[in-house]
Enzyme design. Structure first.
Site, PDB file in Angstrom:
ATOM      1  CG  PHE A 152      -2.139  -1.379   1.402  1.00 15.58           C
ATOM      2  CD1 PHE A 152      -3.220  -1.125   0.510  1.00 15.58           C
ATOM      3  CD2 PHE A 152      -1.418  -2.597   2.286  1.00 15.58           C
ATOM      4  CE1 PHE A 152      -3.998  -1.969   0.278  1.00 15.58           C
ATOM      5  CE2 PHE A 152      -2.661  -3.594   1.963  1.00 15.58           C
ATOM      6  CZ  PHE A 152      -3.700  -3.476   1.586  1.00 15.58           C
ATOM      7  CB  CYS A 262      -0.825   2.078  -8.379  1.00 15.27           C
ATOM      8  SG  CYS A 262       0.145   1.310  -8.297  1.00 15.27           S
ATOM      9  CE  LYS A 322       2.692  10.359  -5.247  1.00 17.56           C
ATOM     10  NZ  LYS A 322       1.922   9.389  -4.239  1.00 17.56           N
TER      11      LYS A 322
HETATM   12  P1  NAD Z   1       8.624  -1.873 -11.965  1.00 19.49           P
HETATM   13  O1  NAD Z   1       8.620  -1.963 -13.136  1.00 19.49           O
HETATM   14  O2  NAD Z   1       9.232  -0.862 -11.193  1.00 19.49           O
HETATM   15  O3  NAD Z   1       9.742  -2.682 -11.483  1.00 19.49           O
HETATM   16  C1  NAD Z   1       9.207  -4.220 -11.675  1.00 19.49           C
HETATM   17  C2  NAD Z   1      10.833  -4.924 -11.620  1.00 19.49           C
HETATM   18  O4  NAD Z   1      10.347  -6.375 -11.750  1.00 19.49           O
HETATM   19  C3  NAD Z   1      11.880  -4.708 -13.479  1.00 19.49           C
HETATM   20  O5  NAD Z   1      12.646  -3.996 -12.256  1.00 19.49           O
HETATM   21  C4  NAD Z   1      11.578  -6.100 -13.668  1.00 19.49           C
HETATM   22  O6  NAD Z   1      12.821  -6.093 -14.575  1.00 19.49           O
HETATM   23  C5  NAD Z   1      11.421  -6.686 -12.806  1.00 19.49           C
HETATM   24  N1  NAD Z   1      11.164  -8.138 -13.408  1.00 19.49           N
HETATM   25  C6  NAD Z   1      10.140  -8.550 -13.737  1.00 19.49           C
HETATM   26  N2  NAD Z   1      10.352  -9.887 -13.854  1.00 19.49           N
HETATM   27  C7  NAD Z   1      11.332 -10.212 -13.395  1.00 19.49           C
HETATM   28  C8  NAD Z   1      11.656 -11.698 -13.132  1.00 19.49           C
HETATM   29  N3  NAD Z   1      11.279 -12.535 -13.825  1.00 19.49           N
HETATM   30  N4  NAD Z   1      12.557 -11.786 -12.407  1.00 19.49           N
HETATM   31  C9  NAD Z   1      13.561 -11.180 -11.421  1.00 19.49           C
HETATM   32  N5  NAD Z   1      12.640  -9.783 -11.769  1.00 19.49           N
HETATM   33  C10 NAD Z   1      11.933  -9.246 -12.891  1.00 19.49           C
HETATM   34  O7  NAD Z   1       7.348  -2.220 -11.046  1.00 19.49           O
HETATM   35  P2  NAD Z   1       6.654  -1.435  -9.078  1.00 19.49           P
HETATM   36  O8  NAD Z   1       6.277   0.007  -9.713  1.00 19.49           O
HETATM   37  O9  NAD Z   1       7.826  -1.973  -8.372  1.00 19.49           O
HETATM   38  O10 NAD Z   1       5.739  -2.186  -9.605  1.00 19.49           O
HETATM   39  C11 NAD Z   1       5.596  -3.992  -8.544  1.00 19.49           C
HETATM   40  C12 NAD Z   1       4.310  -4.355  -7.945  1.00 19.49           C
HETATM   41  O11 NAD Z   1       3.533  -3.253  -7.602  1.00 19.49           O
HETATM   42  C13 NAD Z   1       3.102  -3.874  -9.348  1.00 19.49           C
HETATM   43  O12 NAD Z   1       2.433  -5.196  -9.085  1.00 19.49           O
HETATM   44  C14 NAD Z   1       2.337  -2.766  -8.825  1.00 19.49           C
HETATM   45  O13 NAD Z   1       1.323  -3.068  -8.836  1.00 19.49           O
HETATM   46  C15 NAD Z   1       2.569  -3.026  -7.801  1.00 19.49           C
HETATM   47  N6  NAD Z   1       2.660  -2.131  -6.284  1.00 19.49           N
HETATM   48  C16 NAD Z   1       2.940  -0.485  -7.405  1.00 19.49           C
HETATM   49  C17 NAD Z   1       3.022   0.895  -6.498  1.00 19.49           C
HETATM   50  C18 NAD Z   1       3.797   1.561  -7.104  1.00 19.49           C
HETATM   51  O14 NAD Z   1       3.519   2.225  -5.778  1.00 19.49           O
HETATM   52  N7  NAD Z   1       4.811   1.702  -7.666  1.00 19.49           N
HETATM   53  C19 NAD Z   1       2.471  -0.026  -5.006  1.00 19.49           C
HETATM   54  C20 NAD Z   1       1.747  -0.862  -4.317  1.00 19.49           C
HETATM   55  C21 NAD Z   1       1.240  -1.467  -5.337  1.00 19.49           C
END
Ligand code: NAD
Length: 445
Positions: A152, A262, A322
């Site tokens: 979150f 998100c 943001k």
């Molecule tokens: P992101 O794209 O910043 O990071 C994801 C990372 O995963 C990338 O660096 C990618 O290279 C890596 N990756 C993908 N497949 C892989 C694998 N098989 N092995 C190793 N590494 C791998 O994404 P994020 O913003 O961190 O979001 C991740 C998840 O968290 C999403 O589902 C998102 O909805 C959720 N989420 C994000 C936020 C936010 O604020 N960004 C907040 C809450 C939930």
């Protein structure tokens, strides 16, 4: 505890650093070699307030390491946290599970001893079952449980939110897995609410929360439109609403629409899941379409402001979705810029943190300024699109001197409208009365 984190992005990296700070032994895995090379070399790969310091501290202490090797991250881990992306599918807009499925399949063969596999990515209801099946298929002898551990954190406040969560939600179907997660979050005991629920409930809580917040933003934006037509002031209206404890003051700031990695994708994914289950979700669908329209309306507002000016120069303050982040994914500011570019606009932009990420997306289609005054120099209109604090301190007298035409479209209501007008600006904020309607009211009176 020994923790492997798969995916070292906006969620994985702050989570890894936070867990290391709590004394755990963390290995972060990412499939992008460049990202891992940078982190191994002590270079932070994203901006979050306070993250860099904690990252260096824990890397130096040897509590956090970075690797591209799934084996290294998973073998010996008590908990493997999946934090890979779940972007919208290009056609259906459902959450694309390809990274989750790949991660689950890749990690399966390296599990040793009892391991909890925790999904932190935002995933559709039932994903825990799929991850379980994929791991069991690849490694029938693995001793593991899959839990849902939705994240979150707010981008821009990721470090703060890691250490001060509003709540921790855990979707675990076995007592054994619940106990492992309880141990992980022991440092938060008595400091925050910990909610243990069914795995499918946990997966749903994340989407239900994000969709609700998106609807709240959409609602206040519609209310702002109403205020503009009627002579009410949305700031006063939002304040009056927010004092009601059933409503609360948060997420009542009108603006150019919601964005980021998100809300847009999670509302679309929720809508898709609802359709798949024959459930009508009219509010979410209204927020999705209203939010798209919102950004178009803001672009039109900017173009209208420079109508009649030959080859107008548009200064944009803010590109990140943001404040507090360099993330431009689904940024309303970027959408507005794209829209303006479709109308052949001449744009120069400045953002305190997101120039690099914006440039990766939009390249040299716009100009980039070194600071806000360089940005507005000789501009015909200034549009404020991200709520960075430093924009609030814009010296309006200096701005009036620097700009060719004195027009401000303040999509974040950051500036003092009266001061702007006193400095000779034609100023338009969001959700405040318009001149035209004032005249009308006077006529009636
Ligand atoms: P992101 O794209 O910043 O990071 C994801 C990372 O995963 C990338 O660096 C990618 O290279 C890596 N990756 C993908 N497949 C892989 C694998 N098989 N092995 C190793 N590494 C791998 O994404 P994020 O913003 O961190 O979001 C991740 C998840 O968290 C999403 O589902 C998102 O909805 C959720 N989420 C994000 C936020 C936010 O604020 N960004 C907040 C809450 C939930």
């Amino acid at each position: 505890m020994k923790i492997g984190i798969i995916g070292t992005g906006y969620v994985g990296l702050p989570t890894g650093v936070g867990l290391a700070e709590l004394g755990n032994e963390v290995i972060c895995v990412d499939r992008e070699p460049k990202k891992i090379e940078a982190l191994q070399a002590g270079k932070i790969t994203l901006y979050e307030e306070g993250l860099e310091e904690l990252f260096h501290k824990n890397a130096k202490a040897g509590r956090i390491r970075f690797t591209t090797s799934m084996k290294e991250g998973v073998e010996n881990a008590d908990i493997v946290i999946i934090a890979v992306g779940t972007p919208p599918h290009p056609v259906t807009k459902e959450a694309d599970m390809k990274y989750i499925h790949a991660a689950a399949t890749e990690l399966a063969e390296y599990l040793q001893g009892y391991t909890v596999v925790a999904t932190k990515s935002t995933v559709p209801v039932g994903t825990g079952d799929d991850v379980e099946a994929l791991i069991a298929k690849k490694n029938p002898f693995a001793d593991f449980d899959v839990v849902s551990l939705p994240e979150f954190l707010r981008e821009g406040f990721a470090v703060h939110d890691f250490f001060h969560p509003d709540r921790i939600v855990v979707g675990a179907n076995t007592e054994k897995a619940r106990n492992v997660i309880k141990k992980l979050y022991e440092p938060f005991e008595g400091k925050t609410q910990m909610l243990f629920v069914k795995r499918r409930s946990s997966e749903t809580i994340k989407y239900a929360s994000n969709a609700f917040l998106a609807i709240k933003i959409h609602y206040i934006n519609e209310m702002a439109d109403f205020c503009e037509k009627t002579g009410a002031d949305i700031i006063e209206v939002a304040k009056g609403m927010g004092l009601d404890s059933r409503i609360g003051p948060k997420f009542l700031n009108p603006g150019p629409g919601y964005g980021g990695s998100c809300f847009p994708k999670d509302t679309m994914a929720m809508s898709y899941m609802a359709r798949q289950n024959d459930v009508e979700m009219t509010l979410i669908n209204a927020a999705i379409s209203g939010n798209v329209k919102r950004k178009q309306q803001m672009a039109i507002r900017i173009l209208e402001a420079v109508k009649g000016i030959e080859k107008p120069k548009i200064a944009i303050l803010g590109l990140a979705f943001k404040n507090g982040t360099d993330d431009c994914r689904e940024s309303p500011a970027m959408e507005i810029v794209y829209n303006l570019l479709e109308n052949n606009a001449n744009i120069i932009a400045y953002d305190p943190k997101a120039m690099g990420t914006a440039c990766q997306l939009i390249g040299d289609k716009i100009g980039y300024a070194d600071d806000m005054y360089a940005c507005i120099k000789d501009a015909d209109v200034l549009a404020i699109l991200t709520e960075w604090n430093e924009f609030k301190d814009l010296d309006l007298a200096k701005a009036a001197y620097l700009m060719r035409h004195k027009i401000i479209i303040d999509c974040r209501n950051l500036l003092d409208a009266e001061k702007a007008v006193a400095n000779g600006f034609k100023y338009q904020g969001i959700g405040k009365k318009t001149e035209k309607r004032d005249n009308h009211l006077r006529e009636v009176a």
